[in-house]
Design a protein around this motif. Structure first.
Motif, PDB file in Angstrom:
ATOM      1  N   LYS A 168     -52.411  22.504 -15.704  1.00  0.00           N
ATOM      2  CA  LYS A 168     -52.573  23.554 -16.721  1.00  0.00           C
ATOM      3  C   LYS A 168     -52.262  24.927 -16.134  1.00  0.00           C
ATOM      4  O   LYS A 168     -52.797  25.297 -15.078  1.00  0.00           O
ATOM      5  N   TYR A 173     -56.111  35.507 -19.137  1.00  0.00           N
ATOM      6  CA  TYR A 173     -57.048  35.724 -18.027  1.00  0.00           C
ATOM      7  C   TYR A 173     -56.333  36.465 -16.890  1.00  0.00           C
ATOM      8  O   TYR A 173     -56.280  35.994 -15.742  1.00  0.00           O
ATOM      9  N   HIS A 201     -52.294  27.385 -21.540  1.00  0.00           N
ATOM     10  CA  HIS A 201     -53.184  28.191 -22.378  1.00  0.00           C
ATOM     11  C   HIS A 201     -52.304  29.341 -22.847  1.00  0.00           C
ATOM     12  O   HIS A 201     -51.918  30.207 -22.057  1.00  0.00           O
ATOM     13  N   SER A 308     -61.587  31.403 -26.043  1.00  0.00           N
ATOM     14  CA  SER A 308     -60.218  31.907 -26.070  1.00  0.00           C
ATOM     15  C   SER A 308     -59.226  30.751 -26.130  1.00  0.00           C
ATOM     16  O   SER A 308     -59.381  29.792 -25.376  1.00  0.00           O
ATOM     17  N   ASP A 336     -62.649  21.329 -25.775  1.00  0.00           N
ATOM     18  CA  ASP A 336     -62.733  22.506 -24.910  1.00  0.00           C
ATOM     19  C   ASP A 336     -64.206  22.837 -24.651  1.00  0.00           C
ATOM     20  O   ASP A 336     -64.572  24.007 -24.560  1.00  0.00           O
TER      21      ASP A 336
HETATM   22  O1  URP Z   1     -62.737  29.890 -24.060  1.00  0.00           O
HETATM   23  C1  URP Z   1     -62.371  28.902 -23.449  1.00  0.00           C
HETATM   24  N1  URP Z   1     -61.397  28.195 -23.951  1.00  0.00           N
HETATM   25  N2  URP Z   1     -62.998  28.572 -22.295  1.00  0.00           N
HETATM   26  C2  URP Z   1     -62.621  27.592 -21.393  1.00  0.00           C
HETATM   27  C3  URP Z   1     -61.475  27.990 -20.527  1.00  0.00           C
HETATM   28  C4  URP Z   1     -60.174  27.788 -21.229  1.00  0.00           C
HETATM   29  O2  URP Z   1     -59.448  28.741 -21.422  1.00  0.00           O
HETATM   30  O3  URP Z   1     -59.851  26.672 -21.597  1.00  0.00           O
END
Ligand code: URP
Ligand code: ZN
Ligand code: ZN
Length: 587
Positions: A168, A173, A201, A308, A336
């Motif tokens: 991934k 981020y 992502h 997110s 998730d």
């Molecule tokens: O907000 C989320 N999705 N938290 C877990 C980390 C990710 O981006 O998958």
């Protein structure tokens, strides 16, 4: 629900429950339903059919009026993840316990190394955290959170020696896990060379950082700022960019947690134009709730919904996402699951950018989708099995060991009661947090029995999981669902030259007709795939394409009660779709 935790050591699981017969149920697989009994021995499905000859002393579960489905596969969990200065509340025991309670019998979690950390070291840490705690089998994806030649070597090692077939990459981020486009090219290209599956992502991390600064400066510090900093466009742009990058390096692609109509539209267009398969995953959160919660006056409530990409304020989103799953514009649903305690969410009380991202979903994923998709007639049970189990098994190369009720498969089975009514609530869920984003929702349809590797772990509603019962599932690269069946696959393009570019010859320069040069070759391929998708025929690699706009089987006429009522007259329903469902990329 009573919850009995037993240690694997000290009890002989096999001799107490090694033979099981599930009788009188309707077996549902991705490609059809039939009235059949299922006989299980030593953790494996041995027979599926009627009038089976069964050894004495076998425990029988009566599944009259119930559906017998492959256990769910949740392709997206985060148990024991440290993120944004906090650690998730669900560890591998509590997280997989909750998953099993909801009918999921396999999870695939994410190893997420820190920038600069060895991927192998992070993988070993995850194995150490998980192996002794998991209540069901689990696999791992590994995050590529930084780039260097050493990372490339470690990716190869993870594929060759550690059972990893998916990686991934984060487009968001910023300053934590985000890769830039140059790094994404390298990471995706490396995946393709290793015949592994790149996942992304998809959100534009630079835009989010810029918007966050502006919102905070304007005094918007509450959870609503999270959604405002990253609207649909920010997700859709990244989806399109990820698809373009994958196409440039001739890689397949899997986009995790797709949250918006705009993002799904970007994916839909890319799936039609690109040469390699692209898979889209959405979440239980996306179909089961929406972004209006960010405006709740209670910080705890609003912050509990922060993930997110965010939930969308457009109230038509959940239904549109269910429709996309039914229509094969999306292929899978995960959770998730990334739960944070109230105290950890409170880290962002004065600054939404510090609220740890994540919500629950592992336990309720299947019931929420059943309620929103099957009970509304938008999806039939076969498609439900495809998006909650079989497609994940195929994509991550676990099929037919997982994702199907068939002789020889692992005995991961759910006896699903389509009439079981319950109200989802943090007061009776099995997560380690006291908040549930689906709080108060009534669902009709839930598991009555969940069998994990042949052991009854949900027994007529009573949860009896075993900590450490699950095993790590090594996943082999070169998944046929991603790279094509070996026997029919076209010759693999040479490494690093996926488009087979060649220089324009001097003769071509002279007469001004650059026949067959790189651009033309590329264009021809695009035209080829456009005409293919338009006619609903096979792709150049032999994969079936869905007709544009084709609706799911029985989408307007399917009725659970009709199906179940007709159970004694109709022994088998065969769906039109081939094994692998209607997906354009599975066969
Ligand atoms: O907000 C989320 N999705 N938290 C877990 C980390 C990710 O981006 O998958
Ligand atoms: Zn993510
Ligand atoms: Zn995630």
């Amino acid at each position: 629900m009573p919850d009995t935790q037993q240690s694997v050591s000290g009890i002989n699981i096999k001799s107490s429950q090694n033979r099981l017969l599930i009788k009188n149920g309707r077996v549902v697989n991705e490609d059809g339903m039939e009235d059949a009994d299922v006989y299980i021995e030593d953790g494996i499905i041995k027979q599926v059919g009627r009038n089976l000859i069964i050894p004495g002393g076998t425990r029988t579960i009566d599944a009259t009026g119930k559906l017998v489905m492959p256990g769910g596969i949740d392709p997206h969990t985060h148990f024991e993840l440290e993120m944004m200065g906090a650690k998730t509340a669900d560890d591998f025991y509590k997280g997989t316990r909750a998953a099993v309670a909801g009918g999921t019998t396999t999870v695939i979690d994410f190893v997420l190394p820190q920038k600069g950390q060895s991927l192998i070291e992070a993988y070993n840490n995850w194995r150490q955290k998980a192996d002794s705690k998991v209540c069901c089998d689990y696999g791992l994806h590994v995050g590529v959170t930084w780039w260097s030649p050493a990372v490339r070597r470690e990716m190869a090692q993870l594929v060759a020696e550690h059972g990893i077939n998916s990686f991934k990459m984060f487009m968001a981020y910023k300053d934590a896990w985000m890769l830039d486009d140059y790094e994404l090219c390298h990471a995706m290209e490396t995946c393709a060379e290793l015949r592994a599956l790149p996942q992304v992502h998809a959100e534009n991390g630079n835009i989010i950082a810029h918007n966050t600064e502006k919102l905070l400066a304007a005094g918007i510090t509450g959870p609503e700022g999270h959604q405002l900093s990253r609207n649909e466009e920010v997700e859709a742009e990244a989806v399109n960019r990820a698809c373009v990058i994958a196409n440039q390096v001739n890689a397949p692609l899997y986009i995790v947690h797709m949250m918006s109509k705009s993002a799904v539209e970007a994916l839909r267009l890319a799936r039609r134009r690109q040469r390699q398969p692209i898979f889209g995953e959405t979440l239980a959160a996306t179909v089961g709730t929406d972004g209006t919660h960010y405006r709740n006056a209670c910080f705890r409530h609003a912050a509990a919904h922060v993930l997110s990409p965010p939930l969308r304020p457009d109230p038509t989103t959940p239904e549109a996402i269910v429709q996309a799953l039914a229509d094969d514009d999306l292929q899978l649903i995960g959770s998730d699951n990334c739960t944070f305690a109230e105290g950890d969410k409170a880290r962002g009380r004065d600054n939404f950018a510090h609220i740890p991202n994540g919500v629950n979903g592992a336990e309720d994923r299947m019931a929420v989708l059943w309620q929103k998709a099957v009970n509304t007639g938008m999806m039939d049970p076969c498609r439900f099995v495809a998006v909650t189990s079989a497609t994940a098994a195929r994509v991550f190369n676990l099929w037919p060991r997982k994702g199907v009720i068939a002789a020889g498969s692992d005995a991961d089975v759910v006896v699903w009661d389509p009439r079981l009514q319950r109200t989802i609530s943090a007061s009776n869920h099995h997560h380690a947090v006291d908040f549930n984003i689906f709080e108060g929702q009534n669902v009709s349809g839930s598991p009555q029995y969940v069998i994990v590797n042949g052991r009854v772990c949900l027994d007529d509603g009573n949860l009896r999981v075993v900590e450490g019962l699950g095993k790590f599932l090594p996943t082999r690269a070169d998944s046929p669902a991603v790279y094509g069946a070996p026997a029919h696959a076209p010759a693999a393009p040479p490494a690093h030259t996926p488009h087979s570019p060649r220089s324009v010859t001097s003769a071509e320069h002279t007469n001004g007709t650059p026949t067959g040069g790189y651009e033309e070759l590329h264009l021809n391929k695009q035209l080829e795939s456009m005409s293919v998708s338009g006619s609903g025929c096979s792709t150049p690699t032999g994969r079936k394409m869905r007709e544009p706009g084709q609706r799911d089987l029985q989408n307007s006429t399917f009725s659970i009660s009709k199906e179940m009522e007709g159970a004694d007259t109709k022994t088998s329903v065969r769906v039109r779709n081939p094994p692998g469902g209607k997906s354009s990329v599975l066969w």
